[in-house]
Design an enzyme around this catalytic site. Structure first.
Site, PDB file in Angstrom:
ATOM      1  N   CYS A 107       0.751  -1.148  -0.077  1.00  7.36           N
ATOM      2  CA  CYS A 107      -0.115  -0.033   0.042  1.00  7.36           C
ATOM      3  C   CYS A 107       0.621   1.223   0.032  1.00  7.36           C
ATOM      4  O   CYS A 107       0.240   2.270  -0.163  1.00  7.36           O
ATOM      5  CB  CYS A 107      -0.871  -0.025   1.304  1.00  7.36           C
ATOM      6  SG  CYS A 107      -2.234  -1.586   1.190  1.00  7.36           S
ATOM      7  N   HIS A 250      -3.268   7.121   2.945  1.00 10.14           N
ATOM      8  CA  HIS A 250      -3.754   5.553   2.168  1.00 10.14           C
ATOM      9  C   HIS A 250      -5.090   5.344   2.737  1.00 10.14           C
ATOM     10  O   HIS A 250      -5.230   5.279   3.964  1.00 10.14           O
ATOM     11  CB  HIS A 250      -2.646   4.546   2.517  1.00 10.14           C
ATOM     12  CG  HIS A 250      -3.175   3.328   2.314  1.00 10.14           C
ATOM     13  ND1 HIS A 250      -3.705   2.823   1.103  1.00 10.14           N
ATOM     14  CD2 HIS A 250      -3.456   1.997   3.118  1.00 10.14           C
ATOM     15  CE1 HIS A 250      -4.115   1.693   1.053  1.00 10.14           C
ATOM     16  NE2 HIS A 250      -3.849   1.157   2.183  1.00 10.14           N
ATOM     17  N   ASN A 280     -10.245  -0.250  -0.108  1.00  6.72           N
ATOM     18  CA  ASN A 280      -8.863   0.025  -0.079  1.00  6.72           C
ATOM     19  C   ASN A 280      -8.299  -0.636  -1.404  1.00  6.72           C
ATOM     20  O   ASN A 280      -8.352  -1.774  -1.824  1.00  6.72           O
ATOM     21  CB  ASN A 280      -8.489  -0.837   1.023  1.00  6.72           C
ATOM     22  CG  ASN A 280      -6.862  -0.788   1.315  1.00  6.72           C
ATOM     23  OD1 ASN A 280      -6.171  -0.236   0.492  1.00  6.72           O
ATOM     24  ND2 ASN A 280      -6.337  -1.429   2.354  1.00  6.72           N
TER      25      ASN A 280
HETATM   26  N1  ACO Z   1     -18.600  -8.474   9.061  1.00 11.87           N
HETATM   27  C1  ACO Z   1     -18.889  -8.846  10.423  1.00 11.87           C
HETATM   28  N2  ACO Z   1     -18.053  -9.150  11.220  1.00 11.87           N
HETATM   29  C2  ACO Z   1     -16.844  -9.160  10.909  1.00 11.87           C
HETATM   30  C3  ACO Z   1     -16.234  -8.911   9.812  1.00 11.87           C
HETATM   31  C4  ACO Z   1     -17.443  -8.459   8.515  1.00 11.87           C
HETATM   32  N3  ACO Z   1     -17.009  -8.156   7.347  1.00 11.87           N
HETATM   33  N4  ACO Z   1     -15.027  -9.052   9.634  1.00 11.87           N
HETATM   34  C5  ACO Z   1     -14.643  -9.156  10.963  1.00 11.87           C
HETATM   35  N5  ACO Z   1     -15.629  -9.322  11.827  1.00 11.87           N
HETATM   36  C6  ACO Z   1     -15.806  -9.321  13.114  1.00 11.87           C
HETATM   37  C7  ACO Z   1     -14.703 -10.349  13.680  1.00 11.87           C
HETATM   38  O1  ACO Z   1     -15.022 -11.628  13.364  1.00 11.87           O
HETATM   39  C8  ACO Z   1     -14.349 -10.000  15.325  1.00 11.87           C
HETATM   40  O2  ACO Z   1     -15.501 -10.620  15.887  1.00 11.87           O
HETATM   41  P1  ACO Z   1     -15.206 -11.234  17.327  1.00 11.87           P
HETATM   42  O3  ACO Z   1     -15.110 -10.151  18.013  1.00 11.87           O
HETATM   43  O4  ACO Z   1     -16.650 -11.895  17.548  1.00 11.87           O
HETATM   44  O5  ACO Z   1     -14.152 -12.153  17.224  1.00 11.87           O
HETATM   45  C9  ACO Z   1     -14.936  -8.527  14.853  1.00 11.87           C
HETATM   46  O6  ACO Z   1     -15.625  -8.300  13.768  1.00 11.87           O
HETATM   47  C10 ACO Z   1     -13.752  -7.419  15.245  1.00 11.87           C
HETATM   48  O7  ACO Z   1     -12.711  -8.040  14.226  1.00 11.87           O
HETATM   49  P2  ACO Z   1     -11.785  -7.225  13.790  1.00 11.87           P
HETATM   50  O8  ACO Z   1     -10.941  -7.837  13.057  1.00 11.87           O
HETATM   51  O9  ACO Z   1     -10.797  -6.860  15.276  1.00 11.87           O
HETATM   52  O10 ACO Z   1     -12.320  -5.981  13.221  1.00 11.87           O
HETATM   53  P3  ACO Z   1     -11.799  -4.445  13.069  1.00 11.87           P
HETATM   54  O11 ACO Z   1     -12.757  -3.582  13.843  1.00 11.87           O
HETATM   55  O12 ACO Z   1     -10.307  -4.267  13.436  1.00 11.87           O
HETATM   56  O13 ACO Z   1     -11.853  -4.391  11.560  1.00 11.87           O
HETATM   57  C11 ACO Z   1     -10.349  -4.273   9.677  1.00 11.87           C
HETATM   58  C12 ACO Z   1     -11.409  -4.984  10.701  1.00 11.87           C
HETATM   59  C13 ACO Z   1     -11.422  -3.563   8.749  1.00 11.87           C
HETATM   60  C14 ACO Z   1      -9.570  -5.016   8.663  1.00 11.87           C
HETATM   61  C15 ACO Z   1      -9.800  -3.100  10.208  1.00 11.87           C
HETATM   62  O14 ACO Z   1      -8.631  -3.887  11.359  1.00 11.87           O
HETATM   63  C16 ACO Z   1      -8.636  -2.428   9.416  1.00 11.87           C
HETATM   64  O15 ACO Z   1      -9.119  -1.654   8.674  1.00 11.87           O
HETATM   65  N6  ACO Z   1      -7.327  -2.573   9.840  1.00 11.87           N
HETATM   66  C17 ACO Z   1      -6.555  -1.531   9.124  1.00 11.87           C
HETATM   67  C18 ACO Z   1      -5.987  -2.105   7.832  1.00 11.87           C
HETATM   68  C19 ACO Z   1      -4.965  -1.410   7.188  1.00 11.87           C
HETATM   69  O16 ACO Z   1      -4.460  -0.159   7.733  1.00 11.87           O
HETATM   70  N7  ACO Z   1      -4.407  -1.694   6.264  1.00 11.87           N
HETATM   71  C20 ACO Z   1      -3.295  -0.804   5.543  1.00 11.87           C
HETATM   72  C21 ACO Z   1      -2.319  -1.820   4.780  1.00 11.87           C
HETATM   73  S1  ACO Z   1      -3.202  -2.966   3.864  1.00 11.87           S
HETATM   74  C22 ACO Z   1      -1.853  -3.462   2.799  1.00 11.87           C
HETATM   75  O17 ACO Z   1      -0.876  -3.016   2.910  1.00 11.87           O
HETATM   76  C23 ACO Z   1      -2.522  -4.335   1.493  1.00 11.87           C
END
Ligand code: ACO
Length: 329
Positions: A107, A250, A280
């Protein structure tokens, strides 16, 4: 000097509601946790080079020239593992014969490519460089991984850089780039490379050929590294946080963009937000956001702009520029 900009998105749009029919998720969860409403996805058989060619052609049109000395392609999803896709894209654009190479910083790829192109120009090896960032990231997504499926989209953005003077609008400031290979497992595709050439394990599983991300840990590193890199970049340029008119970070997650702005004491209204429409798009996200902001008027000539990214590797970076007057292709 930034002298042209273009972008291209594959026509197929996938809404949150459509994803909710395939995964245990909902429009509400995706909007509130990521800010994403829809994303564009390649149709089967449409390779990254096609997206890159479309965006590159528009950037050349915007720059009003085809006089290009080198082509750089930032991508995590090249058409093939070998050879690089940039020579194919250069050929398709009528720029065959020029040096052309791929660059992978996931990214952060666009910022790495921008910095490399600016250095090539400063070294006087080239007067004009076409920098393209293109991703067909959906081709890496595990159909059973709902957290990645809702986040990523496909697309391409491109810019033309030309030689100029450091005080002209469009001049790219000194880039702050960094990496930490100890975080390689946070964002990865395990199989398909030399370490693990076979995508299918002896028991028939092929999960290792897909992208995986430890989202919560990445979130934490991304906020810290983008904030630090932006601070360092602003210090090099001699700007205070309140001098920044637009921050183009990003486009990973809306909550993440707000956290970066908060850490930097930059008003959230100064964030350029494009992820709601495209998700993204990895390396392509910054040039796609810039092109859209230039077209919509969210970016106008004279704006003091800071760009920042964090990606797999881990890699990160930031740079500054005064927004120039650019024609929309
Ligand atoms: N729908 C419903 N529930 C979901 C989904 C979904 N699509 N995805 C995950 N959940 C659930 C999980 O199972 C978890 O459930 P649990 O608490 O019962 O275990 C809960 O939601 C929380 O999961 P997290 O993974 O902690 O969710 P989070 O709020 O962190 O969101 C996300 C996930 C969107 C991926 C987030 O972490 C994010 O955006 N992180 C940053 C990514 C980033 O910065 N990337 C940059 C580089 S990417 C690259 O280089 C390619």
């Amino acid at each position: 000097m930034l002298s042209g900009i273009g972008s291209w998105l594959p026509p197929r749009i996938v809404t949150n509601d459509e994803l909710a029919q395939r995964h245990d998720t909902s429009d509400h969860w995706i909007r509130t946790r990521t800010g994403i409403v829809a994303r564009h996805i390649v149709s089967p058989g449409m390779p990254t080079s096609h997206l890159a060619e479309q965006a590159g052609a528009r950037a050349l049109q915007s720059a009003g020239t085809r006089d290009i000395d080198a082509v750089l392609l930032a991508t995590t999803t090249p058409d093939r593992l070998c050879p690089a896709s940039a020579p194919k894209v250069a050929h398709a654009l009528g720029l065959g014969g020029r040096p052309a190479f791929d660059l992978d910083a996931v990214c952060s790829g666009f910022l790495y490519a921008l910095s490399t192109a600016a250095s090539i120009i400063v070294s006087e090896a080239a007067d004009r460089v076409l920098v393209i960032a293109a991703e067909a990231f959906s081709t890496l997504i595990n159909p059973s991984d709902r957290s990645s499926a809702v986040v990523f989209g496909d697309g391409a953005g491109a810019v033309v850089l030309r030689a100029g003077t450091p005080d002209e609008p469009g001049a790219i400031g000194r880039s702050v780039l960094g990496s930490d290979g100890s975080l390689a497992d946070l964002i990865t595709v395990l199989a398909g490379g030399s370490e693990q050439p076979h995508a299918t394990s002896p028991d028939g599983h092929d999960d290792n050929r897909y992208f995986s991300m430890r989202g919560r840990a990445v979130f934490h590193h991304a906020v810290n590294r983008m904030s630090e890199a932006t601070r360092a970049s602003l210090a090099h340029t001699g700007w205070a946080a309140e001098d920044v008119d637009r921050i183009v970070a990003h486009q990973a997650n809306l909550r993440l963009l707000h956290s970066v702005a908060e850490q930097l004491n930059i008003a959230p209204e100064r964030l350029v937000v494009h992820l709601d429409r495209v998700g993204n798009t990895a390396a392509a996200s910054i040039p796609l956001a810039l092109e859209h902001a230039n077209r919509s008027g969210a970016l106008v000539p004279g704006h003091r702009v800071v760009l920042t990214a964090f990606g797999g590797g881990a890699t990160w970076g930031a740079t500054t520029l005064i927004w120039p007057s650019l024609t929309c292709a």
